[in-house]
Design an enzyme around this catalytic site. Structure first.
Site, short mmCIF file in Angstrom:
data_model
loop_
_atom_site.label_atom_id
_atom_site.label_comp_id
_atom_site.label_asym_id
_atom_site.label_seq_id
_atom_site.Cartn_x
_atom_site.Cartn_y
_atom_site.Cartn_z
N CYS A 193 -42.80 -80.66 114.61
CA CYS A 193 -41.53 -80.98 115.25
C CYS A 193 -40.51 -79.89 114.97
O CYS A 193 -40.18 -79.62 113.81
CB CYS A 193 -41.03 -82.33 114.72
SG CYS A 193 -39.31 -82.70 115.04
N CYS B 6 -37.35 -81.01 113.19
CA CYS B 6 -37.64 -81.39 111.80
C CYS B 6 -37.56 -80.18 110.87
O CYS B 6 -37.18 -80.30 109.71
CB CYS B 6 -39.02 -82.02 111.69
SG CYS B 6 -39.21 -83.56 112.64
#
Length: 238
Positions: free
Chosen positions: A162, A165
């Protein structure tokens, strides 16, 4: 200067036309987990596509899902194997790869294309059945013990695949340096502990940030937002 302004104006117009095109496209839609799941259950042989990379798919995925995206070598062959008159259900980590694939399928004449909002995070975080090739490193009882055994606990739930993230990591390091032992930071990745994410039944997107005080939630953030400021404000008030 005038050329730069003209270029920016043209770019803005192009962006607006693109948005208008998506707004007019009724064959593809982003839906929430419950609607996505319900629509899948109505199909005898649902066409579910995991638009992530093969490495991600091998670690965890929705049972019965096919794995390909617009960059796959077998893209045309995979699309040809689908039935364009039947619904197609697509998910990834966020909406980017799902959106690209959905756009291509609509262009190829598929009548119904559904994208899962929140992607695999929403599916597993919502407690829906999934395949995983590993056992979670962290269990729910262990998670709960960490939360109650520490005064302040900041939990970061995400995935190494991600993009957003990854931007959380330096912020966490900053907070770790600033607060030291006062703030316990726990990082949970889908690739290491999928079952605890499923058991929590509270994750809808990656990243999800949760701050606890004495076992109780102070705040839960779906997405990064201004994490450092939110933590500073929360700890300053207590």
């Amino acid at each position: 200067m005038k050329n730069k302004i003209l270029k920016n104006s043209l770019s803005a117009l192009l962006f607006l036309f693109t948005l208008a095109g998506f707004a007019q496209d009724k064959s593809s839609s982003v839906v929430l987990l419950d609607a996505f799941y319900s629509k899948i259950k109505t199909q005898k042989n649902p066409q579910v596509i995991d638009a992530r990379g093969p490495e991600e798919f091998a670690l965890n995925h929705i049972e019965g899902a096919l794995n390909f995206n617009t960059k796959s070598e077998n893209f045309e062959k995979a699309v040809a194997a689908l039935n364009p008159s039947q619904p197609v259900f697509i998910y990834s980590i966020a909406a980017y790869r799902s959106g690209l694939l959905a756009t291509e399928l609509v262009k190829k004449g598929f009548s119904e294309v559904y994208i899962l909002e929140g992607g695999i995070a929403s599916w597993i975080g919502g407690g829906k059945p999934f395949y995983s090739n590993l056992k979670s490193k962290l269990t729910l009882p262990e998670y709960k013990k960490i939360v109650v055994d520490n005064n302040y606990v900041l939990v970061d739930i995400g995935s190494k695949y991600c993009a957003t993230c990854k931007t959380v990591k330096p912020i966490l390091e900053n907070l770790r340096t600033q607060y030291g032992e006062k703030l316990k930071i726990v990082q949970i990745e889908l690739e290491e502990s999928p079952q605890v994410i499923a058991d929590l039944k509270t994750v809808r997107v990656f990243p999800t940030l949760i701050l606890y005080q004495n076992g109780k939630i102070v705040f839960k953030k779906d997405g990064l937002g201004d994490l450092k400021n939110d933590v500073d404000v929360a700890l300053a008030q207590r």
